[in-house]
Write an enzyme that holds these catalytic residues in place. Structure first.
Site, PDB file in Angstrom:
ATOM      1  N   ASP A 199       0.842  -1.208   0.000  1.00  0.00           N
ATOM      2  CA  ASP A 199       0.000   0.000   0.000  1.00  0.00           C
ATOM      3  C   ASP A 199       0.875   1.256   0.000  1.00  0.00           C
ATOM      4  O   ASP A 199       0.698   2.169  -0.806  1.00  0.00           O
ATOM      5  CB  ASP A 199      -0.898   0.040   1.255  1.00  0.00           C
ATOM      6  CG  ASP A 199      -1.858  -1.153   1.367  1.00  0.00           C
ATOM      7  OD1 ASP A 199      -1.400  -2.256   1.679  1.00  0.00           O
ATOM      8  OD2 ASP A 199      -3.073  -0.955   1.155  1.00  0.00           O
ATOM      9  N   THR A 252      -7.057  -4.760   0.587  1.00  0.00           N
ATOM     10  CA  THR A 252      -5.802  -5.183   1.234  1.00  0.00           C
ATOM     11  C   THR A 252      -5.987  -6.519   1.940  1.00  0.00           C
ATOM     12  O   THR A 252      -5.084  -7.342   1.990  1.00  0.00           O
ATOM     13  CB  THR A 252      -5.331  -4.109   2.229  1.00  0.00           C
ATOM     14  OG1 THR A 252      -5.224  -2.858   1.556  1.00  0.00           O
ATOM     15  CG2 THR A 252      -3.974  -4.456   2.825  1.00  0.00           C
ATOM     16  N   SER A 293     -12.442  -6.314  -3.213  1.00  0.00           N
ATOM     17  CA  SER A 293     -11.973  -5.096  -3.912  1.00  0.00           C
ATOM     18  C   SER A 293     -12.775  -4.709  -5.147  1.00  0.00           C
ATOM     19  O   SER A 293     -13.786  -5.320  -5.498  1.00  0.00           O
ATOM     20  CB  SER A 293     -10.512  -5.285  -4.333  1.00  0.00           C
ATOM     21  OG  SER A 293     -10.467  -6.076  -5.512  1.00  0.00           O
ATOM     22  N   LYS A 296     -23.723  -3.643  -3.282  1.00  0.00           N
ATOM     23  CA  LYS A 296     -23.049  -3.471  -1.983  1.00  0.00           C
ATOM     24  C   LYS A 296     -23.965  -2.673  -1.073  1.00  0.00           C
ATOM     25  O   LYS A 296     -24.343  -1.542  -1.397  1.00  0.00           O
ATOM     26  CB  LYS A 296     -21.716  -2.744  -2.155  1.00  0.00           C
ATOM     27  CG  LYS A 296     -20.999  -2.516  -0.813  1.00  0.00           C
ATOM     28  CD  LYS A 296     -19.626  -1.919  -0.989  1.00  0.00           C
ATOM     29  CE  LYS A 296     -18.869  -1.861   0.322  1.00  0.00           C
ATOM     30  NZ  LYS A 296     -17.509  -1.280   0.173  1.00  0.00           N
TER      31      LYS A 296
HETATM   32  N1  LIG Z   1     -17.368  -1.533   7.047  1.00  0.00           N
HETATM   33  C1  LIG Z   1     -17.063  -1.408   5.764  1.00  0.00           C
HETATM   34  N2  LIG Z   1     -18.002  -1.444   4.857  1.00  0.00           N
HETATM   35  C2  LIG Z   1     -17.690  -1.321   3.566  1.00  0.00           C
HETATM   36  N3  LIG Z   1     -16.452  -1.168   3.068  1.00  0.00           N
HETATM   37  C3  LIG Z   1     -15.491  -1.107   3.954  1.00  0.00           C
HETATM   38  C4  LIG Z   1     -15.743  -1.221   5.319  1.00  0.00           C
HETATM   39  N4  LIG Z   1     -14.614  -1.130   5.950  1.00  0.00           N
HETATM   40  C5  LIG Z   1     -13.696  -0.941   5.034  1.00  0.00           C
HETATM   41  N5  LIG Z   1     -14.221  -0.923   3.806  1.00  0.00           N
HETATM   42  C6  LIG Z   1     -13.387  -0.679   2.600  1.00  0.00           C
HETATM   43  O1  LIG Z   1     -13.846  -1.213   1.445  1.00  0.00           O
HETATM   44  C7  LIG Z   1     -12.828  -1.950   0.810  1.00  0.00           C
HETATM   45  C8  LIG Z   1     -13.281  -3.354   0.817  1.00  0.00           C
HETATM   46  O2  LIG Z   1     -13.797  -3.543  -0.380  1.00  0.00           O
HETATM   47  P1  LIG Z   1     -15.133  -4.339  -0.561  1.00  0.00           P
HETATM   48  O3  LIG Z   1     -16.243  -3.534  -0.026  1.00  0.00           O
HETATM   49  O4  LIG Z   1     -15.142  -4.766  -1.959  1.00  0.00           O
HETATM   50  O5  LIG Z   1     -15.086  -5.542   0.433  1.00  0.00           O
HETATM   51  S1  LIG Z   1     -14.030  -6.728   0.528  1.00  0.00           S
HETATM   52  O6  LIG Z   1     -13.379  -6.518   1.891  1.00  0.00           O
HETATM   53  O7  LIG Z   1     -13.030  -6.515  -0.572  1.00  0.00           O
HETATM   54  O8  LIG Z   1     -14.754  -7.964   0.439  1.00  0.00           O
HETATM   55  C9  LIG Z   1     -11.587  -1.892   1.575  1.00  0.00           C
HETATM   56  O9  LIG Z   1     -10.697  -1.030   0.927  1.00  0.00           O
HETATM   57  P2  LIG Z   1      -9.096  -1.168   1.231  1.00  0.00           P
HETATM   58  O10 LIG Z   1      -8.908  -0.638   2.612  1.00  0.00           O
HETATM   59  O11 LIG Z   1      -8.506  -0.277   0.195  1.00  0.00           O
HETATM   60  O12 LIG Z   1      -8.759  -2.600   1.134  1.00  0.00           O
HETATM   61  C10 LIG Z   1     -12.050  -1.328   2.880  1.00  0.00           C
HETATM   62  O13 LIG Z   1     -11.245  -0.298   3.363  1.00  0.00           O
HETATM   63 MG   LIG Z   2      -6.713   0.565   0.061  1.00  0.00          MG
HETATM   64 MG   LIG Z   3      -7.433   0.191   3.427  1.00  0.00          MG
END
Ligand SMILES: Nc1ncnc2c1ncn2[C@@H]1O[C@H](COP(=O)(O)OS(=O)(=O)O)[C@@H](OP(=O)(O)O)[C@H]1O
Ligand SMILES: [Mg+2]
Ligand SMILES: [Mg+2]
Ligand SMILES: [Mg+2]
Length: 392
Positions: free
Chosen positions: A64, A160, A300, A317
């Site tokens: 990252d 991530t 993601s 979503k």
């Molecule tokens: N509570 C909650 N609800 C929804 N989304 C959240 C939540 N918390 C975090 N995130 C951010 O969303 C990214 C996760 O992507 P997705 O929603 O596709 O979900 S998944 O974890 O990949 O299944 C992921 O992005 P990255 O941090 O860049 O990996 C999360 O930060």
């Molecule tokens: Mg990220």
């Molecule tokens: Mg993140």
């Protein structure tokens, strides 16, 4: 950019408008994809000392931070150190004395990657960046930029969790102008050549580990998708193999959303983490509209890529009440789906609003992306019919 990347402006490439910005962004994301593949392989084989847990308990890794430093450095070289970049990560954790090993690993990873910049038609630094320069490149990305009229928005590693689990993740870069994404680039380093391998249930990592490196399926994974607003087309290029040099547009081909509009034949995708989206609510929706295929649960914005390239027809979503979606988790994917012929709105049928800073303010209940208007209308209607009886 060096000589061989003269951009031919014709139907096979991005013409007029943001052609230079698209090309620089694609080259930078492509380079970062290969970095992430290397880091992920090492991460899976070594201890997880290179994974840090943030205050919100979400993970951040050397990938990252390294990707954010590299993209920030490349854009600053191209557009000056005042270029406005909004990105997910900051340097707080990396600047602590206890993080010296982590910082050293990031600096090493960044310099290894930038040493290879000429292969991607990008100019690298004359000498290795020191820790100060790497921290500066990461911290130059400030959330304050999201109030400007034109800024880049970067999720250096989206998903991530998927990344550290050896599964799907994405590198997402978009340019937002006057509140709207005007170009989007989505690097998907692990996108498999067989779409059925996308789903987490199928244990992508198990499949990958079973494939020997000589098998083309494992080495032929990965692609970079891109589009610019109003172009009416979206493109996808395969990731470079071996020592091949990147020559624009690197065998890019046009992608289109699926033509399936019959729910009985359609596939929907959703987040893997049920903490991020209500699986029970979407299961109810799927039943009510007659979706018969099992959901593709994918980490993601690779979910956006699956819709744009026609491997799935619906992405839904529904985060828990109070969760505020960040613009970097959606900007690139939304634009690419729209230019590939799809439609993305909130559950009220309104476009996502990228004009209100770091968050998608005013998002109505959830996000619905579809390959076409007919499926979209069906899903929107089903949400309205079942929302009040849901506990969301
Ligand atoms: N509570 C909650 N609800 C929804 N989304 C959240 C939540 N918390 C975090 N995130 C951010 O969303 C990214 C996760 O992507 P997705 O929603 O596709 O979900 S998944 O974890 O990949 O299944 C992921 O992005 P990255 O941090 O860049 O990996 C999360 O930060
Ligand atoms: Mg990220
Ligand atoms: Mg993140
Ligand atoms: Mg993200």
């Amino acid at each position: 950019m060096d000589e061989d990347c003269k951009l031919e402006v014709n139907s096979a490439y991005i013409s007029d408008g943001y052609s230079k910005e698209v090309e620089i962004a694609v080259r930078a994301v492509h380079m970062a994809c290969l970095l992430c593949q290397r880091v992920q392989e090492n991460l899976l084989s070594e201890s997880s000392e290179h994974v840090h847990s943030k205050e919100d308990d979400s993970p951040v890794t050397i990938a990252d931070w390294s990707v954010q430093a590299i993209v920030s450095w490349v854009l600053s070289e191209a557009y000056g150190s005042n270029v406005s970049i909004v990105a997910e990560e900051d340097v707080e954790a990396l600047s602590k004395a206890s993080a010296a090993g982590l910082l050293e690993a990031v600096v090493r990873t960044v310099n290894e990657c930038l040493a290879d910049a000429p292969r991607f038609g990008l100019k690298g630094p004359d000498t290795d960046l020191d820790a100060k320069a790497v921290l500066e490149a990461i911290s130059r990305c400030s959330l304050a930029g999201a109030r400007g009229s034109k800024f880049w928005v970067l999720d250096p590693v989206d998903g991530t969790l998927g990344f550290v689990r050896g599964d799907q993740y994405a590198i997402a870069l978009a340019l937002i102008e006057d509140g709207e994404p005007v170009l989007g680039v989505l690097g998907c380093p692990n996108y498999p050549i067989k779409k059925e391998w996308l789903s987490y249930q199928n244990g992508y990592r198990r499949i990958l580990s079973r494939l020997t490196s000589s098998t083309s399926e494992s080495s032929d994974r990965g692609s970079v998708l891109y589009a610019r607003k109003g172009g009416g087309r979206a493109w996808m290029q395969p990731l470079l193999r071996g020592e091949n040099k990147f020559v624009w547009p690197n065998s890019a081909r046009e992608i289109r959303v699926s033509s399936i509009d019959n729910p009985a034949l359609a596939t929907f995708c959703e987040p893997v983490e049920k903490a991020n989206s209500s699986h029970s609510f979407t299961a109810g929706l799927a039943h009510s509209v007659g979706l018969q295929n099992q959901p593709l649960r994918v980490y993601s914005m690779v979910k956006y890529a699956a819709i744009a390239r026609g491997d799935a027809e619906i992405y839904m979503k529904f985060a828990r009440a109070g969760y505020k979606e960040k613009i970097w988790d959606h900007a690139a994917g939304v634009l690419i789906i729209e230019e590939a012929g799809g439609v993305v709105t909130d559950a009220g049928g309104q476009p996502l609003d990228f004009s209100k800073g770091v968050y998608l303010e005013g998002l109505d209940r959830g996000i619905i992306a579809c390959a076409g208007a007919k499926l979209h209308e069906t899903i929107i209607g089903a949400v309205d019919a079942s929302w009040n009886s849901s506990s969301l």
